[in-house]
Write an enzyme that holds these catalytic residues in place. Structure first.
Site: not given
Ligand code: GRF
Length: 220
Positions: A111, A138, A147
């Site tokens: 997250h 995190s 979360d």
């Molecule tokens: C990341 O920033 C992650 O923290 C959040 O969603 C985004 C996903 O990006 N849960 P990706 O699809 O891995 O490029």
């Protein structure tokens, strides 16, 4: 790579909804990704995974009224892949409490905030609006609480005076590509486990997350 106590490699199922840059970082770290699943047929991460020779599956989201079928299809795909660990990486669906309980200690999420701050969406924008001095990402075990599962590893980066949502999210994401494979490695090496409803690292209950400070090294 083998270690003296050669464990069988930990097979992963990675669930995505979008571009899958975390999934790619995990795969490129050498972790054996058995399957990439997307709820979105046009997720950019699907062709990217295929490009690395990874099996992919679309399990389409068909609305909350059909959540039980959706989750049954996820269960089946995960079981068929032989994955032992489920890795949520930009997976934009909320899973039921039953699903979370079935995978207790076997499902991770990342997250983009220093949880417990900023659960939910638009974290980078909210950090800027609050004028926080620091931000991060995190990795946590998934529980029924959105979360809210036990925190494992956090990256911390400074917020700069001229940051925009784009520069800040890029700085945080660069750290995600480091901390997510690290936690998966801890599990693969048997250092991190789920025991009596909590996370244990190196045989000690992990009451607070390990924090890695990326300081000025985290360039946008
Ligand atoms: C990341 O920033 C992650 O923290 C959040 O969603 C985004 C996903 O990006 N849960 P990706 O699809 O891995 O490029």
């Amino acid at each position: 790579m083998s270690t003296p106590t050669a464990r069988p490699p930990l097979r992963l199922a990675v669930l995505i909804s979008g571009r899958g840059s975390n999934m790619l970082a995990i795969a490129r770290s050498g972790a054996p990704v058995a399957l990439v699943i997307s709820d979105q047929p046009d997720a950019g991460g699907i062709p990217a995974a295929r490009g690395l020779g990874i099996d992919t599956r679309i399990v389409p989201w068909q609305g909350a009224a059909r959540r039980a079928e959706f989750e049954a299809a996820l269960d089946q795909a995960i079981a068929e892949s032989g994955a032992e660990l489920v890795v949520l990486a930009g997976f934009m669906r909320i899973l039921s409490a039953d699903f979370a309980a079935r995978y207790a200690g076997r499902m991770l999420n990342i997250h983009p905030s220093l949880l417990p701050k900023y659960r939910g969406l638009h974290t980078h924008q909210r950090v800027l609006e609050a004028k926080d001095a620091e931000h991060g990402a995190s990795v946590h075990f998934v529980t029924a609480e959105l979360d809210g599962g036990p925190l494992l590893l956090q990256s911390r980066v400074p917020v700069k005076a001229d940051d925009t949502e784009a520069t800040l999210s890029a700085r945080v994401q660069a750290t995600e590509y480091i901390i997510y494979p690290r936690v998966i490695g801890w599990i693969a090496d048997g250092r991190l486990r789920w025991h009596k409803g909590q996370a244990w690292l190196d045989n000690r209950p992990l009451d607070r997350p390990v924090v890695e400070d990326f300081g000025e090294a985290a360039k946008s």
